[in-house]
Design an enzyme around this catalytic site. Structure first.
Site, PDB file in Angstrom:
ATOM      1  N   GLU A 344      30.412  42.333  43.225  1.00 21.35           N
ATOM      2  CA  GLU A 344      30.491  43.680  43.789  1.00 21.35           C
ATOM      3  C   GLU A 344      30.311  44.695  42.653  1.00 21.35           C
ATOM      4  O   GLU A 344      29.237  45.167  42.409  1.00 21.35           O
ATOM      5  CB  GLU A 344      31.822  43.893  44.506  1.00 21.35           C
ATOM      6  CG  GLU A 344      32.048  42.907  45.636  1.00 21.35           C
ATOM      7  CD  GLU A 344      32.795  43.496  46.817  1.00 21.35           C
ATOM      8  OE1 GLU A 344      32.650  44.685  47.101  1.00 21.35           O
ATOM      9  OE2 GLU A 344      33.531  42.733  47.465  1.00 21.35           O
ATOM     10  N   ASP A 351      38.047  53.289  47.610  1.00 17.84           N
ATOM     11  CA  ASP A 351      38.873  52.970  46.446  1.00 17.84           C
ATOM     12  C   ASP A 351      38.989  54.188  45.527  1.00 17.84           C
ATOM     13  O   ASP A 351      40.067  54.500  45.015  1.00 17.84           O
ATOM     14  CB  ASP A 351      38.273  51.786  45.670  1.00 17.84           C
ATOM     15  CG  ASP A 351      38.038  50.565  46.543  1.00 17.84           C
ATOM     16  OD1 ASP A 351      37.536  50.729  47.674  1.00 17.84           O
ATOM     17  OD2 ASP A 351      38.329  49.443  46.099  1.00 17.84           O
ATOM     18  N   GLU A 604      44.054  43.268  43.620  1.00 10.30           N
ATOM     19  CA  GLU A 604      43.575  43.652  44.952  1.00 10.30           C
ATOM     20  C   GLU A 604      44.622  43.329  46.026  1.00 10.30           C
ATOM     21  O   GLU A 604      44.826  44.094  46.956  1.00 10.30           O
ATOM     22  CB  GLU A 604      42.278  42.887  45.248  1.00 10.30           C
ATOM     23  CG  GLU A 604      41.631  43.230  46.576  1.00 10.30           C
ATOM     24  CD  GLU A 604      40.260  42.564  46.713  1.00 10.30           C
ATOM     25  OE1 GLU A 604      40.030  41.529  46.049  1.00 10.30           O
ATOM     26  OE2 GLU A 604      39.436  43.076  47.472  1.00 10.30           O
TER      27      GLU A 604
END
Ligand code: BGC
Length: 722
Positions: A344, A351, A604
């Site tokens: 990614e 975010d 995360e």
């Protein structure tokens, strides 16, 4: 821009993944007053004059919305010039030609992968006698294959030190737009820290692993004594598994592989045209016995000025602060990215929106965000839709509430922290367009319904098998519709714009929201209702939230949407003790749980590594995701108690309203603002709390519910227990 008088040049035949090097030899006369090299490339580049690196900008030209904007760097190269000179520029795929995003197959991705490599440059030499020479890229340049045999964002870099570029061939001219060229806007990306390897060890599986003790974004520099043709190769990872073996399945398709073919003798090398997020590397090949001193991790990111500091009497909390800081450093490499390791590494709008306030306290991110917001504006679709990612490498992707709202929330926050109205001026049209987009696509007037959304992403109340928490998507979307409209109204008024239509829209949204959502079901619904003033009785909503949290065993159930605000809602309505309980929680789910598991950056998932040592999953498990690091803005504003007064952006006036808690003993916060450095300290002592405040501006001190206005200066206050 005069560089536009130069030509775009490229290679004259395809060489696949090999990075080309462009070359121009030239002579100068002795008395040079100044020499300036301006350049940019289609791909990341590194330039050398007479074998010496030009400048200290890493991964130039940075990452922008390349179809619209490409930054040009300018270097003072006066000291690098001799009488006879050779300028070499190596160009890798970089962000421009890497197949991003990694996990998707799109036509747009293929298009980008097959784009040509290109270079445009202009060297201006001013002589002491007033003469001037200009050397621009044109057909007089040549190119050859460089020792960089492969370089790409996800898969790494391969280098053959035995290769010396030869077989120089004339370049081809490239027909590529020049109107996209803009001066450097963002912060310069630099090497900012060297982290020496802590140990080299053998895992139970027999792998040789180097541990740097800290997750960093950048690359590994190594020194090796080898024979010509010996091979060095390694892959990157963030974690060891429960058995102590190297683990990087969470990088998904990103190979993160370095391959280096040695020349004879002792040599030191690091990748130059790409980067990695890692704490460990696993050696796949190494010519002799590896020692820790052979390896250094070099941290690379936008070189922002550090402005915020936090320290407390709780060691684990201090580690959390450090993890959040590292999370920002690792993910502010020219673009605010979700993570720096897996396939990614993208500028996810949600975010960035979640973290922008914290980011703006720890570092001066004004320039960084202004550049990124210009990309957001450039990539905003004609309908006003803002994609999921900026620069938008998923141009067909649907927008989502709380992601697209980065268009309003980020400029507003940058204005709040730094006080310069021009960011709102720059972004105002984009802000309005985003709200207009929602108005145009919603199926229910004055709410945002029936659209794709990421929901309360990673909410812990998600139904099994889903990443989306249980908060109703229409609820979140309508709440953010209200918030973005409110920000358009506020920004417009400051800019002297007529925003009456948005004012009445805002009122209609509030009315429709109250009618559509009379009850709140989840923690996040309570949080949004109170925080965005959607509830007609925010105190009641916050009290209800506190009760649910307690019923849930003092546990968070929120995801990306609710988490950044939950503590603010609690402390703003008299539940600071509960907010601290959440912050200090060492069990899953809690901010300190990853710390107890050895985290060195923000994760995360709260349980990226579970209580039993197993991993959450391989498909979505980054150990370097800053979103939940947004807790730090609460620590500054509510824990330490420093915030700017309402309508006093840039901290021209301050509210000092700390929320001390015996469980951490003391808290020390420093914030360098545009109007001076504020420092705020409290310590719980036997009979009460001692506070020390240094304020460079007028402050309203709120202690024990008593308000007092103080002038700039240093103060000590006491409150008694009970
Ligand atoms: C990213 C997130 C992002 C999300 C969208 C993920 O793959 O890593 O941080 O916001 O997708 O929901």
């Amino acid at each position: 821009m005069e560089i536009r008088n130069s030509q775009w040049i490229t290679i004259s035949r395809s060489i696949g993944d090999i990075a080309p090097v462009f070359r121009r030899a030239f002579e100068t006369e002795k008395s040079i007053e100044k020499a300036t090299l301006e350049m940019t490339a289609l791909g990341t580049y590194e330039a050398e004059i007479n074998g010496k690196r030009v400048g200290d900008y890493i991964l130039a030209p940075g990452w922008t919305s390349y179809d619209h904007r490409l930054q040009v760097q300018a270097y003072d190269v006066t000291d690098l010039l001799q009488t006879e000179n050779a300028l070499h520029v190596t160009v890798g795929r970089g962000w421009f030609r890497s197949p991003m995003p990694g996990w998707m197959d799109t036509e747009d991705k293929k298009r980008r992968y097959h784009q040509p490599c290109g270079l445009i440059a202009r060297l201006t030499i001013d002589y002491a006698d007033g003469r001037k020479t200009v050397i621009g890229t044109d057909e007089s340049w040549s190119w050859a294959e460089s020792p960089v045999r492969f370089s790409e964002i996800y898969d790494g870099e391969h280098y053959d030190a035995g290769i010396r570029p030869s077989d120089w061939q004339p370049v081809s001219l490239l027909d590529w737009p020049k109107h996209i060229l803009i001066p450097q806007e963002g912060e310069i990306v630099r090497e900012t820290e060297r982290v020496t390897a802590k140990r080299v060890f053998r895992t139970p599986k027999g792998e040789t692993v180097v541990d740097f003790g800290q997750e960093v974004t950048g690359y590994v520099e190594f020194t090796v004594n080898a024979k010509a043709g010996d091979s060095v190769s390694f892959i990157h990872g963030e974690m060891l598994d429960a058995d102590g073996n190297f683990y990087n399945a969470n990088y998904r398709s990103a190979k993160a592989l370095v391959k280096y073919s040695c020349r004879e003798g002792t040599q030191t090398w690091h990748p130059r045209l790409t980067f990695f997020g890692f704490r460990y590397v696993k050696l796949l090949s190494w010519p002799n016995h590896p020692k820790p001193e052979d390896f250094t991790a070099i941290a690379v990111h936008s070189d922002m000025k550090r402005t915020g500091r936090l320290q407390s009497g709780n060691a684990e909390l201090n580690r959390l602060f450090s993890n959040i800081l590292w999370g920002q450093r690792c993910n502010f490499l020219d673009v605010p990215t979700d993570c720096p390791q897996r396939d990614e590494r993208l500028g996810w709008t949600g975010d960035a929106q979640v973290f922008v306030k914290t980011a703006s306290y720890f570092f001066d991110v004004e320039r960084f965000f202004r550049k990124w917001l210009h990309d957001l504006k450039a990539d905003q679709r004609p309908s006003g839709e803002v994609g999921q990612i900026i620069p938008d490498v998923i141009p067909d992707g649907d927008s989502s509430a709380a992601w697209g709202d980065a268009a309003t929330i980020c400029p507003w926050q940058i204005y709040q922290t730094y006080g310069d109205l021009s960011v709102l001026k720059d972004q105002f049209d984009s802000m309005k367009k985003w709200v207009n987009y929602i108005t145009s696509v919603t199926k229910t007037p004055n709410l945002w319904t029936d659209h794709f959304h990421f929901g309360d992403w990673l909410g812990l109340d998600a139904p099994s098998g889903s990443y989306k928490g249980s908060t109703r998507e229409d609820f979140i979307a309508s709440a953010f519709y209200a918030r973005s409209t409110e920000l358009v109204v506020k920004a417009g008024k400051l800019l002297g714009e007529d925003v009456s239509a948005y004012e009445s829209l805002y009122k209609r949204i509030i009315t429709a929201f109250r009618c559509a959502f009379p009850e709140y079901k989840t923690q996040t619904e309570h949080v949004l209702a109170a925080h965005f003033s959607l509830s007609d009785d925010p105190q009641k909503t916050a009290d209800a939230l506190a009760e649910i949290i307690r019923k849930d065993g003092v546990r968070l159930r929120t995801g990306f949407v609710g988490t950044p605000y939950i503590l603010h809602v609690l402390s703003n309505y008299g539940h600071a003790d509960l907010a601290w309980s959440l912050v200090l929680r060492r069990e899953y789910p809690g901010w300190l749980f990853p710390v107890t598991k050895g985290a060195t950056t923000a994760w995360e998932h709260w349980d990226g590594i579970r209580e039993d040592g197993s991993f959450w999953s391989t498909d979505m498990n980054s150990f370097n995701h800053y979103a939940y690091g947004s807790v730090a803005d609460w620590i500054f504003e509510q824990g330490a108690g420093i915030r700017h007064a309402e309508n006093k952006p840039g901290f021209t006036e301050v509210i000092y309203n700390p929320h001390p808690d015996e469980r951490l003993g003391w808290l020390d916060a420093r914030l360098e603002t545009r109007n001076g450095t504020i420092s705020a300290f409290w310590a719980c002592e036997n009979d009460g709390v001692r506070y020390e405040l240094t304020t460079p501006v007028q402050a309203t001190v709120v202690l024990d519910n008593i308000k007092k206005i103080v002038e700039p200066g240093q103060y000590t206050f006491w409150t008694e227990k009970g």
